[in-house]
Motif scaffolding. Structure first.
Motif, mmCIF file in Angstrom:
data_model
loop_
_atom_site.group_PDB
_atom_site.id
_atom_site.type_symbol
_atom_site.label_atom_id
_atom_site.label_comp_id
_atom_site.label_asym_id
_atom_site.label_seq_id
_atom_site.Cartn_x
_atom_site.Cartn_y
_atom_site.Cartn_z
ATOM 1 N N PHE A 232 0.832 -1.211 0.000
ATOM 2 C CA PHE A 232 0.000 0.000 0.000
ATOM 3 C C PHE A 232 0.871 1.268 0.000
ATOM 4 O O PHE A 232 0.512 2.287 -0.609
ATOM 5 C CB PHE A 232 -0.954 -0.030 1.198
ATOM 6 N N THR A 233 2.023 1.208 0.660
ATOM 7 C CA THR A 233 2.900 2.386 0.673
ATOM 8 C C THR A 233 3.311 2.755 -0.750
ATOM 9 O O THR A 233 3.374 3.936 -1.102
ATOM 10 C CB THR A 233 4.155 2.127 1.530
ATOM 11 N N HIS A 234 3.570 1.743 -1.572
ATOM 12 C CA HIS A 234 3.987 2.018 -2.956
ATOM 13 C C HIS A 234 2.867 2.714 -3.728
ATOM 14 O O HIS A 234 3.118 3.620 -4.524
ATOM 15 C CB HIS A 234 4.419 0.723 -3.638
ATOM 16 N N GLU A 235 1.647 2.281 -3.467
ATOM 17 C CA GLU A 235 0.500 2.920 -4.120
ATOM 18 C C GLU A 235 0.415 4.397 -3.704
ATOM 19 O O GLU A 235 0.237 5.289 -4.540
ATOM 20 C CB GLU A 235 -0.760 2.162 -3.684
ATOM 21 N N LEU A 236 0.587 4.638 -2.417
ATOM 22 C CA LEU A 236 0.547 6.021 -1.917
ATOM 23 C C LEU A 236 1.686 6.845 -2.525
ATOM 24 O O LEU A 236 1.501 8.006 -2.899
ATOM 25 C CB LEU A 236 0.652 6.032 -0.389
ATOM 26 N N LEU A 237 2.850 6.242 -2.625
ATOM 27 C CA LEU A 237 3.999 6.979 -3.166
ATOM 28 C C LEU A 237 3.803 7.318 -4.639
ATOM 29 O O LEU A 237 4.231 8.376 -5.104
ATOM 30 C CB LEU A 237 5.292 6.177 -2.983
ATOM 31 N N MET A 253 11.681 14.179 -4.014
ATOM 32 C CA MET A 253 11.463 13.610 -2.685
ATOM 33 C C MET A 253 12.472 12.506 -2.420
ATOM 34 O O MET A 253 12.601 11.567 -3.201
ATOM 35 C CB MET A 253 10.037 13.058 -2.544
ATOM 36 N N VAL A 254 13.201 12.656 -1.316
ATOM 37 C CA VAL A 254 14.097 11.591 -0.863
ATOM 38 C C VAL A 254 13.467 10.984 0.374
ATOM 39 O O VAL A 254 13.051 11.702 1.288
ATOM 40 C CB VAL A 254 15.530 12.110 -0.582
ATOM 41 N N ASP A 271 9.136 2.190 -10.338
ATOM 42 C CA ASP A 271 9.549 2.158 -11.728
ATOM 43 C C ASP A 271 9.775 3.618 -12.138
ATOM 44 O O ASP A 271 9.109 4.131 -13.030
ATOM 45 C CB ASP A 271 8.368 1.554 -12.502
ATOM 46 N N SER A 272 10.659 4.304 -11.391
ATOM 47 C CA SER A 272 10.822 5.767 -11.517
ATOM 48 C C SER A 272 9.491 6.484 -11.332
ATOM 49 O O SER A 272 9.271 7.553 -11.887
ATOM 50 C CB SER A 272 11.420 6.162 -12.871
ATOM 51 N N ASP A 273 8.600 5.877 -10.549
ATOM 52 C CA ASP A 273 7.298 6.512 -10.327
ATOM 53 C C ASP A 273 6.948 6.578 -8.838
ATOM 54 O O ASP A 273 5.793 6.769 -8.480
ATOM 55 C CB ASP A 273 6.197 5.786 -11.117
#
Ligand code: GLC
Length: 507
Positions: A232-237, A253-254, A271-273
């Motif tokens: 879920f964190t990846h979706e938020l990011l 953002m780092v 994926d650079s996203d």
């Protein structure tokens, strides 16, 4: 020449505002103080500044407990001071990153005050509330970072527990609630609209905890910060990245992704996203031996191979300074060469350019809940007894503040400051060092880390001898720079002293 995103070509300088420079003499560093030192920062040659949190906070965790994400805490100054800082940096061609703390707020944040006010408050679900376990205890076995207490605190009035991955004064937000996501996006927009160039995102891998919050194995429950790694964190990011990408000035953002397992932190670049950069904390946790650092660097380069891009960091506000960890000026100087020559975006922690050690903190001066005061000692600017600070700085100065201060080092060609400046200058001039490929070089000396950086016609070789003995190298070339100020210019003679590093061309 092809254009790289600025953050891939940058050196980023972390300022812990309480400790950097005291503009009003109250013993606590502030924004005015930073504005006063912009020439120091610009002369050093860095490209961007990351400020640890400056927002309104009760300071239970010195600003990492935010009570208002869009207002400057009076201890650090005013909104106008921040505008001056943004302008002063931009005038000097430097960028500003703010510290965004998305996982938790202060318990004094109006959102939490509302949330805890009743079970049916509209903001109840903005935080993570659970009924007690059948025995009345905490809902699961998670342990908070810092104090070894449960990560849950019972709110007597409403009879439920709230989750806090850190102090009880830092309740975790519930990012599964779209209103929270929207409110935190608004915070990002607020600062981007104000001209800020990006963010360091605090423990950002924790935001996607989801609804399940399962029992963890004992080891993991004691270290939830390194155990939570959810899709879920990846979706938020990805949604955060879209927001950032909608701005023309390339905000970056780092992420502080405090996951040390193989490959984990790198996956947060997606994926650079997702994140632009994800900290690799291995160098901070690696013993200063050739084998250990070779392995850490190899893993760093492998996990962040193209199209990914790594970071390299030796010190920050949470860990002992590397000058203290490594044990000598020579080793810290060699580490500076390594930091500024590996294929990565280097992060410098203010004060490392002066070779500062951690301060020794007597028990009665301890203020941090997690023993991190030593690395947060005030930066000594002048040789005089107050070192450029008010009469009563919030923490003691580091050792040798009278000689390791900026004033004394400024004109001393043998100083740490001179070394950092020359390395940053060389980096600016060398496309190979900034953006070149990375390849290990075989030099026949087991204690030496040697690697080649290449971009077009520009090629340099870096050799770092990690350890207490001199080393004979099978390597030729002309010295461009080195960690020791007594190293003669010209052809390299094939010998490195203990803890010496050199940068060569024509090898
Ligand atoms: C991060 C910060 C640290 C802070 C913690 C909680 O690890 O670097 O200083 O205490 O998050 O916000």
């Amino acid at each position: 020449m092809d254009t790289l995103p600025w953050w891939q070509d940058a050196v980023i300088y972390q300022i812990y505002p309480r400790s950097f420079s005291d503009g009003n003499g109250d013993g606590v560093g502030d924004l005015r103080g930073i504005c006063d030192r912009l020439d120091h920062i610009a002369d050093l040659g860095v490209d961007a500044v990351w400020l640890s949190p400056i927002f309104v906070s009760p300071m239970a965790d010195f600003g990492y407990d935010v009570a208002d994400y869009t207002a400057v805490d009076p201890v650090f100054g005013t909104d106008a001071d921040l505008d001056d800082l943004i302008e002063g940096l931009h005038q000097r061609n430097m960028r500003l990153l703010l510290d965004w703390v998305p996982n938790h707020t202060s318990d004094q944040h109006p959102w939490f005050v509302e949330s805890r006010s009743s079970r049916d408050n509209p903001k109840r679900d903005w935080y993570v509330w659970r009924d007690p376990a059948p025995d009345g205890g905490p809902p699961n076995n998670w342990i908070a970072t810092f104090k070894g207490v449960p990560a849950w605190t019972l709110d007597e009035a409403t009879g439920q527990y709230y989750l806090h991955s850190f102090l009880a004064e830092q309740p975790d937000l519930n990012w599964a609630n779209p209103e929270v996501e929207e409110a935190m996006h608004d915070v990002l927009r607020h600062w981007l609209d104000r001209g800020v160039d990006g963010f360091r995102a605090d423990v950002v891998h924790l935001i996607g905890k989801g609804d399940q919050l399962p029992e963890l194995s004992d080891d993991h429950a004691r270290a939830i910060v390194v155990a939570i790694d959810e899709p879920f964190t990846h979706e938020l990011l990805r949604r955060i990245r879209s927001l950032l990408d909608s701005y023309a000035h390339q905000p970056m953002m780092v992420g502080e992704v405090y996951l040390l397992g193989p490959g984990q932190a790198a996956t947060y670049l997606g994926d650079s996203d997702e994140l632009h950069l994800s900290f690799d904390f291995r160098p901070v946790h690696t013993a200063w031996t050739a084998d250990a650092f070779r392995a850490a660097l190899a893993t760093n380069q492998q996990e962040f191979a193209e199209p990914r891009w790594p970071t390299w960091v030796m010190s920050n506000h949470d860990r002992q300074r590397h000058r203290t960890r490594l044990g000598s000026d020579d080793a810290a100087r060699a580490a500076a060469v390594l930091t500024l020559t590996v294929r990565a975006t280097p992060f410098l922690y203010a004060g490392e350019e002066l070779g500062l050690e951690d301060a020794v903190i007597p028990p009665e001066r301890v203020v941090d809940p997690d023993g991190r005061d030593g690395t947060r000692a005030p930066i000594p600017w002048t040789a005089g007894p107050d070192h450029g600070w008010g009469p009563d700085p919030w923490l003691p100065f580091p050792p040798d503040a009278g000689t390791k201060c900026a004033e004394v080092q400024r004109d001393d060609p043998d100083s740490f400051l001179a070394l950092y400046r020359s390395l940053l200058r060389l980096r600016k001039e060398s496309p190979a060092l900034r953006r070149g490929s990375f390849e290990w070089a075989e030099v026949g000396a087991p204690t030496v880390l040697a690697f080649r950086r290449r971009h077009g016609d520009d090629e340099v070789v870096v050799a770092v001898n990690i350890g207490p003995d001199p080393a004979e190298l099978d390597l030729e070339g002309t010295i461009l720079a080195g960690s020791r100020s007594d190293r003669p210019a010209g052809a390299f003679d094939g010998t490195l002293a203990a803890n010496e590093a050199v940068i060569l061309t024509g090898g």
